[in-house]
Design an enzyme around this catalytic site. Sequence first.
Site, short mmCIF file in Angstrom:
data_model
loop_
_atom_site.label_atom_id
_atom_site.label_comp_id
_atom_site.label_asym_id
_atom_site.label_seq_id
_atom_site.Cartn_x
_atom_site.Cartn_y
_atom_site.Cartn_z
N GLU A 1 0.81 -1.22 0.00
CA GLU A 1 0.00 0.00 0.00
C GLU A 1 0.84 1.27 0.00
O GLU A 1 0.54 2.22 -0.70
CB GLU A 1 -0.93 0.02 1.23
CG GLU A 1 -2.03 -1.05 1.22
CD GLU A 1 -3.10 -0.77 0.18
OE1 GLU A 1 -2.91 0.09 -0.69
OE2 GLU A 1 -4.15 -1.44 0.23
C1 BLG Z 1 -10.41 0.14 -1.16
C2 BLG Z 1 -11.10 0.10 0.20
C3 BLG Z 1 -12.35 -0.72 0.12
C4 BLG Z 1 -13.23 -0.24 -0.99
C5 BLG Z 1 -12.44 -0.24 -2.30
O1 BLG Z 1 -11.31 0.60 -2.13
O2 BLG Z 1 -9.33 1.00 -1.10
N1 BLG Z 1 -10.19 -0.49 1.13
C6 BLG Z 1 -9.72 0.14 2.17
O3 BLG Z 1 -10.05 1.24 2.48
C7 BLG Z 1 -8.73 -0.59 3.01
O4 BLG Z 1 -13.03 -0.60 1.34
O5 BLG Z 1 -14.33 -1.11 -1.11
S1 BLG Z 1 -15.84 -0.62 -0.88
O6 BLG Z 1 -15.91 0.02 0.42
O7 BLG Z 1 -16.65 -1.83 -0.91
O8 BLG Z 1 -16.14 0.29 -1.97
C8 BLG Z 1 -13.24 0.20 -3.49
O9 BLG Z 1 -13.67 1.50 -3.36
C9 BLG Z 1 -7.00 0.89 -1.20
C10 BLG Z 1 -8.28 0.67 -1.95
C11 BLG Z 1 -8.15 1.50 -3.16
C12 BLG Z 1 -6.71 1.49 -3.47
N2 BLG Z 1 -6.00 1.19 -2.22
C13 BLG Z 1 -6.58 -0.30 -0.41
O10 BLG Z 1 -6.13 -1.31 -1.25
C14 BLG Z 1 -6.21 2.80 -4.03
O11 BLG Z 1 -5.69 3.60 -3.32
N3 BLG Z 1 -6.41 2.97 -5.34
C15 BLG Z 1 -6.07 4.17 -6.05
C16 BLG Z 1 -4.64 4.20 -6.46
S2 BLG Z 1 -4.29 5.62 -7.40
O12 BLG Z 1 -4.91 6.76 -6.79
O13 BLG Z 1 -4.82 5.39 -8.72
O14 BLG Z 1 -2.89 5.73 -7.37
#
Ligand code: BLG
Length: 489
Positions: free
Chosen positions: A314
């Site tokens: 992360e």
């Molecule tokens: C996750 C959330 C989920 C959520 C999904 O996104 O975050 N997890 C956490 O907060 C730990 O709860 O599911 S939902 O509540 O059912 O919608 C979907 O929205 C986090 C993710 C997203 C990802 N990292 C943990 O893995 C992230 O940061 N993506 C974007 C990257 S960037 O901005 O494109 O660089």
Amino acid sequence: MFSRPDFRTRCVRWLIATALFLMLGACVDKPNTLERVKEDGVLRVITRNSPATYFQDRNGETGFEYELVQRFAEDLGVKLEIETADNLDELFDQLHKQGGPVLAAAGLIDTPTRRQQARFSHPYLEVTPQVVYRNGQSRPTEPADLVGKRIMVLKGSVHAEQLAEIKKQYPALAYEESDAVEVVDLLRMVDEGQIDLTLVDSNELAMNQVYFSNVRVAFDLGQAREQRWAVAPGEDNSLLNEINAFLDKAEKNGTLQRLKDRYYGHVDVLGYVGAYTFAQHLQERLPKYEKFFKASAKKEEVDWRLLAAIGYQESMWQPTVTSKTGVRGLMMLTQNTAQAMGVSNRLDARQSIQGGSKYFAQIKEQLDSDIQEPDRTWLALAAYNVGSGHLDDARKLAANEGLNPNKWLDVKKMLPRLSQKKWYSKTRYGYARGGEPVHFVANIRRYYDILTWVTQPQLEGNQVTDGNMHVPGVDKNPPPNQQQPQPGS
Ligand code: BLG
């Protein structure tokens, strides 16, 4: 009425009977090596205790050689009994002993000297001897550059033989052979500057690079060589033939490749720079957060190294990162998740780890009860990243395709479809960046594997983290319902 045979006839009959008896006896009394192993029900193997061969981790015995030889024993339908030798001389001595181990599986290379001591199987792993040095020092590029350096290698190793050869050409070359160290010790000594150079095999470096950030390859010393198993020289060919058939099969059906990826694939996946970086972060960043991971692991009954692996994926263990989409902190919590987990400050490392761990445990708990480990863990990781709703969509797509929605291997094939209109338009939760959780899970598994290496009790003294390298109690023998996934499984 029968007349009694004369004396001569009786003698001839007696001689024939005796000869037959002796011949039969010879057949019955002298089973070949393979038959002996099967009769005993035990395959006795000698190896060395090292990360590239055989060691204990929290799940018990493991190691590349161990796993391969374990599969061979399974194929034979016998129990595996492992013995370890302190050094290579002792290993060959043991192999020669009457009634001793029948097979040596210890990353051996068949040099001409060794061919007099044992007979070798088909090869199973190609390795290149490499001279390694410390980053920042001048880089040797050829054998002549070894002169005047503090060099240490394992006693009785092929590397010692190579140095002896070089010394013939460069008599000023000095080096120490030690039987008091292992490859990891040699690498650590180079990493810390206690010696200038050592020689190790490429596979051992690949495996250990992730925790010695200063160690670099200077140059390959000679051709690639092949590792083989060895049996005692006087034995018949029965066991050797069986071994060769087994190794050929393992090559064909991909078993060997899978083992190579698991044990030696870290650098392939991370790249050399990634591996140094990871090693650096292990030393500089993880120690600050290790106690939080361990505390949350205990509370949530999850392996702390899995939580640490999530944290690395992360944020590379950085508590104040923020993504483009506003997801924040060491465990990258969305605002919603943070709120639901009672996290008031996402940039506080402890809170982030607590919240992320609790969220992961909760997601895992809520998955269908018929999803077994280790798939349960991999699916929960995917949901952590993409959300449980989207994961469910992918599982439904899998079921529609006749795949198994409870198997990560099948679900991960479906996840990328969530970003294609053709597919997501028919799902309940719609569009998702479905490729992301696939990489997410693959990376975490890789980090988890590496963290498992680093925290082996057997690597103790190799101060990569805060010195507390013991496996915490929560990991040791989890009750069956809390079985942790095996890294790499
Ligand atoms: C996750 C959330 C989920 C959520 C999904 O996104 O975050 N997890 C956490 O907060 C730990 O709860 O599911 S939902 O509540 O059912 O919608 C979907 O929205 C986090 C993710 C997203 C990802 N990292 C943990 O893995 C992230 O940061 N993506 C974007 C990257 S960037 O901005 O494109 O660089």
